[in-house]
Design a protein around this motif. Structure first.
Motif, short mmCIF file in Angstrom:
data_model
loop_
_atom_site.label_atom_id
_atom_site.label_comp_id
_atom_site.label_asym_id
_atom_site.label_seq_id
_atom_site.Cartn_x
_atom_site.Cartn_y
_atom_site.Cartn_z
N PRO A 21 53.91 26.52 63.15
CA PRO A 21 54.12 27.86 62.59
C PRO A 21 52.81 28.47 62.12
O PRO A 21 52.02 27.83 61.42
CB PRO A 21 55.10 27.63 61.43
N TYR A 49 59.20 27.92 60.07
CA TYR A 49 59.35 28.78 58.89
C TYR A 49 60.62 28.40 58.12
O TYR A 49 60.60 28.31 56.89
CB TYR A 49 59.45 30.25 59.31
N ASP A 111 58.55 36.21 63.60
CA ASP A 111 57.35 35.72 64.26
C ASP A 111 57.48 36.15 65.72
O ASP A 111 58.21 35.54 66.50
CB ASP A 111 57.28 34.20 64.13
N VAL A 249 54.98 38.61 61.62
CA VAL A 249 53.76 38.07 62.22
C VAL A 249 53.70 38.53 63.67
O VAL A 249 54.64 38.31 64.44
CB VAL A 249 53.74 36.53 62.16
N ALA A 309 46.68 36.22 65.16
CA ALA A 309 47.90 36.50 64.39
C ALA A 309 47.61 37.42 63.22
O ALA A 309 46.56 37.32 62.57
CB ALA A 309 48.52 35.20 63.89
#
Length: 344
Positions: A21, A49, A111, A249, A309
């Motif tokens: 992650p 997560y 994400d 993200v 990221a």
């Protein structure tokens, strides 16, 4: 921009390293909610997560469109009674939550992008480093990347590669695809990657593989990733309680641009037209941080996916969600539902 479809120098981008992650500590810190809060992990994946959030005492509802991700979470489910999983698209999170009788949530984390687990599996067709069927479907249903490559008009294909892949040689690649598919259709990932490489060559100053942008564009198009992101942001505005937290993200500029513009728009008061004085000004629905959080050198060294990221987070205000389900404007791209029939 290109991280989750990069070259061999990044193990998480096609090598044997399993999914790690990204920005885990900043993501959990951005939520900053009391124990027992209900968090939606809209992109469950390998559960990185979710596991961290469960350890912090949160209740977690995980969503993933990939059946293998849900099937692989049995151990985590057995260990954590506070975890619930639902198979589905994170763009449909509002409908999925309401099916469970959930009216509001305390936090939502997303994400965006393909996971290294999916890239690692050649049979999923995401990687140009490994030979596999030209598939790329996260859910395993609907048209494949091969359908898109073999059946779209050359102009439509060029627009997809140019906009979703930011490929400067999109026209050349699309014309080369059109010429080759008249001889035989594309079925395998390395077949397409090889054609792209022969068509545009490799720039010695560019560290990424020549096929990176083409594969990214096809993956985003096949899975409607940008549309899913927009729908998820709008759903988050409706489902988060006042004081609830949103953390997103992203891994490339198209995704980040959408999140940035959405949060900027929702963090500002919306005014009515000066020609319609009776229209009420709309209060901001989010309080947003001005700068995104990016990966630190130590994390990037351990996890190359963190290199590009960006984490953007915001807090829901008490203002009601804005009416309408507008989407951010995209280029004039074809609709996947209108894909021509085979042989058309």
């Amino acid at each position: 921009m290109m991280t989750d479809l990069g070259g061999t120098e990044d193990p998480a981008d096609g090598g044997p390293v399993r999914h790690i992650p990204v920005l885990l500590a900043p993501v959990t810190a951005s939520l900053d909610l009391p124990p027992g809060s209900l968090i939606v992990d809209g992109t469950f994946g390998a559960g990185g997560y979710s596991a961290a959030l469960l350890r912090r005492g949160y209740r977690v509802l995980g969503i993933d469109r990939d059946p293998s991700a849900i099937a692989g979470a049995r151990a985590l489910l057995d260990e954590h009674p506070a975890l619930t999983l639902r198979e589905g698209r994170f763009g449909d999170l509002e409908a999925l939550l309401r099916q469970d009788g959930v009216e509001t949530v305390d936090g939502i984390v997303l994400d965006i992008g393909v996971s290294s687990m999916q890239i690692d599996e050649a049979e999923r067709g995401f990687s140009f480093q490994k030979d596999g069927p030209l598939d790329m479907r996260m859910s395993g249903s609907g048209p494949t990347a091969a359908d898109v490559v073999n059946r779209l008009k050359v102009g439509d294909l060029a627009r997809i590669l140019n906009f979703l892949g930011e490929e400067r040689q999109a026209g050349r690649i699309a014309r080369a695809i059109e010429a080759r598919r008249t001889e035989r259709p594309f079925e395998r990932t390395l077949d397409l990657a090889g054609l792209v490489a022969r068509t545009i060559g490799r720039n010695p100053k560019d560290r990424i593989d020549p096929a990176t942008r083409t594969f990214q564009a096809l993956r985003i198009f096949v899975n409607d990733e940008l549309g899913e992101l927009v729908r998820a942001l709008l759903a988050a505005e409706r489902m988060l309680r006042p004081g609830g937290r949103l953390s997103v993200v992203t891994f490339h500029s198209l995704e980040d641009r959408i999140v940035k513009r959405f949060l900027r728009d929702r963090s500002e008061a919306a005014s009515g037209s000066r020609h319609l004085p009776d229209v009420q000004h709309k209060a901001p629905t989010f309080e947003s941080r001005n700068r995104p959080v990016v990966g630190e050198e130590g994390e990037i060294a351990l996890n190359p996916r963190a290199r590009s990221a960006k984490l953007r987070s915001a807090t829901r205000t008490q203002a009601p969600a804005r009416e309408g389900r507008e989407a951010h404007a995209f280029a004039d791209l074809p609709d996947l539902a209108d894909l021509p029939a085979a042989g058309a």
